[in-house]
Design a protein around this motif. Structure first.
Motif, PDB file in Angstrom:
ATOM      1  N   MET B  71       0.937  -1.127  -0.037  1.00 35.45           N
ATOM      2  CA  MET B  71      -0.188  -0.254   0.309  1.00 35.45           C
ATOM      3  C   MET B  71       0.538   1.316  -0.003  1.00 35.45           C
ATOM      4  O   MET B  71       1.626   1.242   0.817  1.00 35.45           O
ATOM      5  CB  MET B  71      -0.891  -0.128   1.324  1.00 35.45           C
ATOM      6  N   ALA B  72       0.785   2.303  -1.006  1.00 33.22           N
ATOM      7  CA  ALA B  72       1.260   3.746  -0.521  1.00 33.22           C
ATOM      8  C   ALA B  72      -0.050   4.159  -0.163  1.00 33.22           C
ATOM      9  O   ALA B  72      -0.942   4.607  -1.287  1.00 33.22           O
ATOM     10  CB  ALA B  72       1.648   4.175  -2.614  1.00 33.22           C
ATOM     11  N   GLY B  92       4.272  -2.244   3.301  1.00 35.77           N
ATOM     12  CA  GLY B  92       3.595  -4.012   1.974  1.00 35.77           C
ATOM     13  C   GLY B  92       4.061  -4.919   3.574  1.00 35.77           C
ATOM     14  O   GLY B  92       5.194  -5.195   4.424  1.00 35.77           O
ATOM     15  N   TRP B  93       3.490  -6.011   3.099  1.00 34.67           N
ATOM     16  CA  TRP B  93       4.206  -7.381   4.642  1.00 34.67           C
ATOM     17  C   TRP B  93       3.848  -8.462   2.956  1.00 34.67           C
ATOM     18  O   TRP B  93       2.769  -8.714   2.761  1.00 34.67           O
ATOM     19  CB  TRP B  93       3.243  -7.253   5.323  1.00 34.67           C
ATOM     20  N   VAL B 103       7.228  -4.309   5.060  1.00 33.61           N
ATOM     21  CA  VAL B 103       8.528  -3.532   4.840  1.00 33.61           C
ATOM     22  C   VAL B 103       7.717  -2.388   4.846  1.00 33.61           C
ATOM     23  O   VAL B 103       6.706  -1.835   4.428  1.00 33.61           O
ATOM     24  CB  VAL B 103       8.829  -4.166   3.500  1.00 33.61           C
ATOM     25  N   LYS B 104       8.247  -1.275   5.089  1.00 29.52           N
ATOM     26  CA  LYS B 104       7.989   0.560   4.964  1.00 29.52           C
ATOM     27  C   LYS B 104       8.920   1.081   5.120  1.00 29.52           C
ATOM     28  O   LYS B 104       9.590   1.047   4.582  1.00 29.52           O
ATOM     29  CB  LYS B 104       7.182   0.660   6.898  1.00 29.52           C
ATOM     30  N   THR B 105       8.928   2.470   3.882  1.00 29.56           N
ATOM     31  CA  THR B 105       9.121   3.262   3.917  1.00 29.56           C
ATOM     32  C   THR B 105       8.495   3.987   3.378  1.00 29.56           C
ATOM     33  O   THR B 105       7.692   4.377   3.544  1.00 29.56           O
ATOM     34  CB  THR B 105      10.089   2.788   2.106  1.00 29.56           C
ATOM     35  N   GLU B 106       9.202   5.202   3.325  1.00 28.67           N
ATOM     36  CA  GLU B 106       8.861   7.158   3.473  1.00 28.67           C
ATOM     37  C   GLU B 106      10.128   7.809   3.072  1.00 28.67           C
ATOM     38  O   GLU B 106      11.625   7.466   3.675  1.00 28.67           O
ATOM     39  CB  GLU B 106       8.700   7.333   4.713  1.00 28.67           C
ATOM     40  N   GLU B 120      14.126   6.376   4.349  1.00 36.68           N
ATOM     41  CA  GLU B 120      14.192   5.204   4.924  1.00 36.68           C
ATOM     42  C   GLU B 120      13.299   3.792   4.358  1.00 36.68           C
ATOM     43  O   GLU B 120      12.277   4.143   4.137  1.00 36.68           O
ATOM     44  CB  GLU B 120      14.160   4.988   6.391  1.00 36.68           C
ATOM     45  N   ILE B 121      14.173   3.037   4.903  1.00 36.39           N
ATOM     46  CA  ILE B 121      13.422   1.410   4.185  1.00 36.39           C
ATOM     47  C   ILE B 121      13.604   0.945   5.953  1.00 36.39           C
ATOM     48  O   ILE B 121      14.420   0.579   6.839  1.00 36.39           O
ATOM     49  CB  ILE B 121      13.926   0.722   3.868  1.00 36.39           C
TER      50      ILE B 121
END
Lengths: 634, 273
Positions: B71-72, B92-93, B103-106, B120-121
Motif C-alpha cells: 500500500m502506498a 507492504g507485508w 517492509v515500510k518506507t518513507e 528510510e526503509i
C-alpha cells in the motif's frame, strides 16, 4: 460483399446472441427458450466433466470453472434408493471434487478432499457410487479451493420412491448464485488486506447528521461512539457484496430475465437452491404468496409466507398458485441490499416482470452484538433474564455500553469470563464473545423484522413426517462461531481449521445436542455433512431436519444430531471465504465399540486400497461395504 | 553507554528476528505423519499417503495461507510558498494471520534540488498479539541523509474509536533514541469520499546535532486529506498539511535561517494492491 464494419457488427450481434444464449442445461433455460417445466427425467448413471469454459454473465464473457460446460451444472435427477454411479473426470490443471450437499452417502463418497477422500487429481476420473435413503431437492458443488465461486455447482432432485406428498402441476428449479468478474483468490486477498473492501453501505457523516437531527446530537454521537469504541461497524452485514457480485438465477442476471410460464390456477413447484458463495438472499414474489413445502430436501408441513431469508446452501421448495394472468417478479435480494436478481413467472414465455426497488440497508443492533442492556454490568451473574431490547431505535444503554467496552478488550480477555465461552481459544483471531447470546429462532432475519408481510421464522418449521429419532440427547457440546472481522479471521472456538489437532468426536448411535453460539456480527449458514440437524425449535416430534442452519449474530441455538453414519464429516460455515479463512472442523463419528484410541492406525478395518481411477470403486468388496457396514443406511 | 545500548539493541533485534522466524515456521508446520493425523477414517479406503497430503493441503487452505499486501498510503506532492517536495509513505507485508514480514518506507524528494533528501526503509517482523494490535520489531536503514541504521520496536494497530496507530521507537547505531507516532482517522462523507485527518509526532531522547535535532518533541505534521475512492484500491486526494518543529529543534532551524513552521498544500494518490 460485406464491408468490414458490417462484418464486425454482424459478428458482434452474433456474439451477443451467443452470449445471451450461452450453453445452459435444459432445466436452466428460460421459458422464452422452450423450458415449460422440468421433465421427470431420471437416470442412475451420470458422466460429469469438470473443466474451464467460457460463459456469458450479465452481458459480459468470462471463464467459468464447472461441470459439463454449463453454468449452473447439469441437473442430476434420480430415484430414492437407486444405486447411482457418477463418473467425474477432472480436466482442470488443479485438484477438484464434488460434494453431494445434503445427501446421506457413505463418508468416503462425500467428496471433501482431505476429509473423506484425497480429491480428484488433474486428468483423473473418480467414480462415485451410492444409494441414498432420501428424496427431495439438493445440490452438488466443488469442495476444492474456491471453485464454487467460479460456477462449480448444480442441482439434484431425488424423486420419492412412493407417492410425493407434494401435489403440483409444474415444477422449476431456481439456482441462486453470485458471480464476480474478479477472481475468487483476488477477492479473498482483498478481504484479508482490507476486510471492508466491498462494503459501500457504511454509515456516513451525512447519516450522522440526519440521526442527530432526528434523535438529538448526544444520542447519535453515543451510538457512533459505542460502535467505534468496539471498532465495529453496524453495517458489517456482507463481506462480498453487489459491489463486485452479479446475482444470478439459473445463470441469468436480471437483465437476462430468466422466465418461467404457468397457467393461471396451476400449482407450480419452485425448487429454490441457494448455491451462492457468500450471499444470503431474501426471497419474495411480490403479490404472490409462497407455500413452503420442503426445507433442505425434507418435507415440511405447508407454511404460507410472503418472504423468507435463505442462507447459502439452504434449499426451499415452495408452491405458488398464481391466479392472475400477469408477470410476477421472483426476487432474490442480497441480505445487505447491495443488489438483487429478478426472474419472471408469467403466463406467456418471455414476459418481463417489473423489478421491485431495492429496499433500505438494514443496520445491526445491540442484539446482534449479544450485549444488550442487561449485559452492561459486566459482573453479570444474573443475566439470564431474556432479551429486552429489540429493533433499531433503542438508544438507552448504549452510552454505558461504550464505557464498559472500550477499555476492556485492550487486555485481550475482555469478556471471556462472562460470556460462558469456556473452551474458546482467545487470541488475535477472536475479537469478542457473545456476552449474552439469545434465542432468535422466532425472528425472520436481519432486515425482515419490520416488513409488512408474512416472513418465515425457523420456529415455524415442522417436519411433515414425525421424527424417527425422538430420543433426548445424551450429551451436549457447545461450539462458538468466532471471528476477527478486521483481520478477516474466521474459526470455530477460536481455532482455525489449519490449527485443528483433534476433530469433534461423535460415537455411532449416540444422540448429541450441538449448541452453537455466534460470537460474531454476521449470519453464518452452518453445514454438517452426513447427518441432519434436528433443529430444536419447539416442534415436539416434528422438528425440521436441516443440513444447513443460519445462526444469527449473537444467537445461541441448538440442534440434535443422531450420529448414525460412521466416518469423518466436514462441518463448516457455508460462506465460502469464511470456510477458506478457517471456519471449518471435522466431526468424526466413530464406530460403536471403538474408542478414540483404538481408531489409531492399527484399529482400522481392513484396508481396501482404492486407487483414484475410473475402475476404483468397482471392487465388489467395496460396494458391499458401502451399504451394509459403513453407510448404515436403511 | 551508547555502546551498551547499541549492543543491547542489536542483540534484541537478532533475538526477535530469530523468534519471528521460529514462530513463522511453527505456524506453518503441519502434522504430516498419519500417526498424528487428527482424523484418518478415510485412510481405510484410500492410500494413506494420498490422504495425508490432501489433509495437510485442506487444512492449510483453510486458515494457514500466506498473503501479501502493498500500500502506498501517501504518494504526494507538497507545495509550499517556496518549494515543491515529493513525499512517499508506503508499506507492504508478507505472511499469515499472526506473523508477517513488514517492509515500510518513507521519504522526501526535493523537486527544486532534484534529489532525495530523506529516505528510510524498515524491515520488521510483525506479530499479532491481540485482536487489533501487532508488535513490530526489526531494522531501519536511512538511505538519506546519512546512511544510519536503527533498531526498531513498535506497535501498529487499530485503537478504540477506529483510530489507526503506528508508533515506533528507534535506536540508531550511534545509540541515539528517537520515536515516531502516527495516528489517522477517517470520516466518510460519502461511501467513497473520505476525509482523513493525520497527525505524526517525532521525538528525540537526546540532542542529535548531526541531524539538527534537539531533545524532546522535535516535530509535528498535522494534515487533512480528502480522497475519492474511485475503487477502494485507488484514490486520488488533495489536502493540507501543517508542519512544525519544536523546542531546540525549532531553534536550530531558525538559527540557520529556516522556518520552524509551515503549511503545505498536498495532492497525491493512495493505492494498494
Amino acid at each position: 460483399m460485406v464491408s468490414r464494419r458490417q462484418f464486425l457488427s454482424t459478428s458482434l450481434q452474433a456474439g451477443l446472441v451467443l452470449g445471451a444464449t450461452s450453453v445452459l442445461p435444459a432445466w436452466a433455460l428460460p421459458a422464452s427458450r422452450g423450458n415449460t417445466g422440468l421433465n421427470a427425467l431420471s437416470g442412475n448413471r451420470f458422466d460429469l466433466v469438470i473443466d474451464r469454459f467460457p460463459v456469458s454473465v450479465d452481458g459480459r464473457t468470462a471463464l467459468a470453472t464447472g461441470v459439463n460446460g454449463t453454468l449452473p451444472a447439469p441437473l442430476l435427477r434420480f430415484r430414492e434408493g437407486d444405486e447411482i454411479t457418477i463418473n467425474v473426470a477432472n480436466r482442470l490443471d488443479e485438484d477438484s471434487s464434488i460434494h453431494w450437499h445434503g445427501l446421506l452417502v457413505p463418508f468416503y463418497m462425500d467428496g471433501v478432499p482431505g476429509v473423506s477422500f484425497p480429491g480428484i487429481r488433474p486428468g483423473e476420473t473418480f467414480r462415485y457410487k451410492f444409494a441414498v435413503p432420501q428424496n427431495g431437492t439438493y445440490w452438488y458443488h466443488s469442495h476444492s479451493g474456491l471453485q464454487e465461486q467460479l460456477g462449480h455447482y448444480g442441482p439434484i432432485i431425488i424423486d420419492p420412491r412412493d407417492a410425493d406428498p407434494v401435489d403440483y402441476d409444474r415444477e422449476y428449479i431456481l439456482v441462486l448464485s453470485d458471480w464476480s468478474f474478479e477472481g475468487p483468490h483476488r477477492i479473498f486477498k482483498k478481504l484479508k488486506a482490507m476486510s471492508e473492501s466491498y462494503n459501500f453501505n457504511h454509515r456516513t457523516v451525512p447519516d450522522f447528521a440526519q440521526d442527530a437531527a432526528e434523535e438529538g446530537f448526544n444520542a447519535a454521537f453515543e451510538q457512533r461512539a459505542m460502535w467505534g469504541g468496539m471498532r465495529m461497524s453496524p453495517r458489517d452485514i456482507a463481506d462480498v457484496t453487489g459491489a463486485t457480485y452479479h446475482f444470478l438465477i439459473n445463470g441469468h442476471a436480471t437483465a437476462d430475465n430468466w422466465n418461467a410460464v404457468f397457467s393461471a390456477g396451476e400449482r407450480v413447484r419452485l425448487r429454490i437452491i441457494n448455491a451462492s458463495a457468500m450471499t444470503i438472499f431474501n426471497v419474495r414474489i411480490p403479490g404472490l404468496p409462497m407455500t413452503i413445502v420442503q426445507a433442505d430436501g425434507l418435507n415440511v408441513q405447508p407454511l404460507e409466507v410472503d418472504e423468507f431469508q435463505m442462507g447459502v446452501a439452504e434449499t426451499y421448495d415452495v408452491i405458488v398458485q398464481p391466479q392472475d394472468e400477469k408477470a410476477y417478479a421472483f426476487t432474490a435480494e442480497s441480505i445487505d441490499r447491495s443488489g438483487q436478481v429478478v426472474a419472471t413467472l408469467g403466463p406467456r414465455p418471455g414476459m418481463r416482470a417489473q423489478a421491485p426497488a431495492l429496499r433500505p440497508v438494514p443496520t445491526l443492533t445491540m442484539k446482534d452484538m449479544a450485549m444488550d442492556h442487561g449485559a452492561m454490568d459486566m459482573g453479570g451473574t444474573d443475566m439470564g433474564g431474556g432479551m429486552s431490547m429489540d429493533g433499531t431505535k433503542n438508544d438507552t444503554g448504549m452510552a454505558d455500553m461504550d464505557h464498559d467496552m472500550s477499555g476492556h478488550d485492550m487486555q485481550g480477555h475482555d469478556m471471556a469470563s462472562m460470556g460462558g465461552g469456556g473452551d474458546v481459544k482467545r487470541g488475535p483471531g477472536v475479537t469478542k464473545l457473545a456476552a449474552m447470546p439469545s434465542g432468535r429462532l422466532d425472528e425472520p432475519g436481519l432486515g425482515l423484522e419490520d416488513v409488512p408481510h408474512r416472513t418465515l421464522r425457523y420456529s415455524q418449521l415442522r417436519s411433515l413426517e414425525p421424527n424417527q429419532d425422538t430420543r433426548a440427547p445424551e450429551r451436549e457440546i457447545e461450539i462458538h462461531l468466532t471471528s476477527n472481522m478486521h483481520r478477516y479471521m474466521w474459526s470455530f472456538d477460536g481455532v482455525k481449521f489449519s490449527e485443528v489437532t483433534e476433530p469433534i468426536i461423535f460415537h455411532e448411535g449416540e444422540r448429541v445436542r450441538m449448541t452453537m453460539v455466534n460470537d460474531t456480527m454476521m449470519n453464518h449458514p452452518i453445514h454438517l455433512h452426513g447427518m441432519f440437524f434436528d433443529l430444536v425449535n419447539g416442534g415436539g416430534n416434528h422438528l425440521p431436519r436441516k443440513h444447513t442452519v443460519i445462526v444469527k449474530p449473537g444467537e445461541k441455538l441448538s440442534v440434535d444430531i443422531s450420529a448414525e453414519h460412521v466416518g469423518d464429516w466436514a462441518f463448516h460455515c457455508h460462506l465460502l471465504y469464511h470456510m477458506h479463512a478457517g471456519m471449518m472442523q471435522v466431526v468424526s463419528v466413530l464406530p460403536s465399540g471403538k474408542t478414540e484410541h483404538s481408531m489409531s492406525h492399527d484399529g482400522h478395518p481392513p484396508r481396501h486400497k482404492t486407487p483414484m481411477q475410473t475402475d476404483g470403486m468397482q471392487d465388489p468388496n467395496i460396494q458391499g461395504h458401502d451399504h451394509h457396514k459403513m453407510g448404515g443406511e436403511h | 553507554m551508547r555502546q551498551v545500548i547499541r549492543t543491547l539493541s542489536l542483540s534484541a533485534l537478532t533475538a526477535s528476528l530469530l523468534a519471528g522466524t521460529a514462530a513463522y515456521a511453527q505456524d506453518h508446520h503441519h502434522e504430516g505423519e498419519a500417526g498424528n493425523a487428527p482424523w484418518s477414517q478415510a485412510d481405510a479406503y484410500y492410500d494413506p499417503q494420498d490422504m495425508a497430503e490432501s489433509r495437510n493441503k485442506a487444512q492449510h487452505h483453510a486458515g494457514g495461507q500466506t498473503f501479501w499486501f502493498v500500500m502506498a498510503d501517501r504518494f504526494e506532492l507538497q507545495f509550499t510558498d517556496d518549494e515543491e517536495t515529493g513525499v512517499w509513505e508506503a508499506q507492504g507485508w508478507l505472511g499469515g494471520d499472526i506473523n508477517r514480514l513488514f517492509v515500510k518506507t518513507e521519504g522526501e524528494y526535493s523537486l527544486e534540488h532534484d534529489e532525495i533528501e530523506d529516505a528510510e526503509i524498515q524491515a520488521l517482523w510483525s506479530r499479532a498479539v491481540s485482536p487489533y494490535w501487532d508488535i513490530q520489531t526489526g531494522l531501519r536503514y536511512d538511505i538519506e541523509p546519512d546512511g544510519k541504521a536503527h533498531g526498531v520496536f513498535g506497535v501498529q494497530g487499530l485503537a478504540p474509536y477506529l483510530f489507526e496507530v503506528d508508533a515506533a521507537t528507534f535506536v540508531s547505531d550511534d545509540g541515539d533514541v528517537t520515536a515516531r507516532a502516527e495516528v489517522e482517522y477517517e470520516f466518510l462523507l460519502t461511501q467513497r469520499l473520505i476525509l482523513q485527518p493525520r497527525v505524526e509526532a517525532n521525538f528525540s531522547l537526546q540532542d542529535i546535532p548531526g541531524r539538527g535535532l534537539g531533545s524532546g518533541l522535535t516535530g509535528v505534521d498535522a494534515g487533512m486529506r480528502l480522497r475519492y475512492e474511485i475503487r477502494r484500491e485507488f484514490a486520488p486526494y488533495v489536502g493540507v498539511e501543517w508542519q512544525g518543529s519544536f523546542g531546540d529543534t525549532a531553534d536550530i532551524i531558525e538559527a540557520a535561517g529556516g522556518d520552524a513552521q509551515g503549511t503545505a498544500l498536498v495532492a497525491g494518490i493512495r493505492a494498494w494492491f
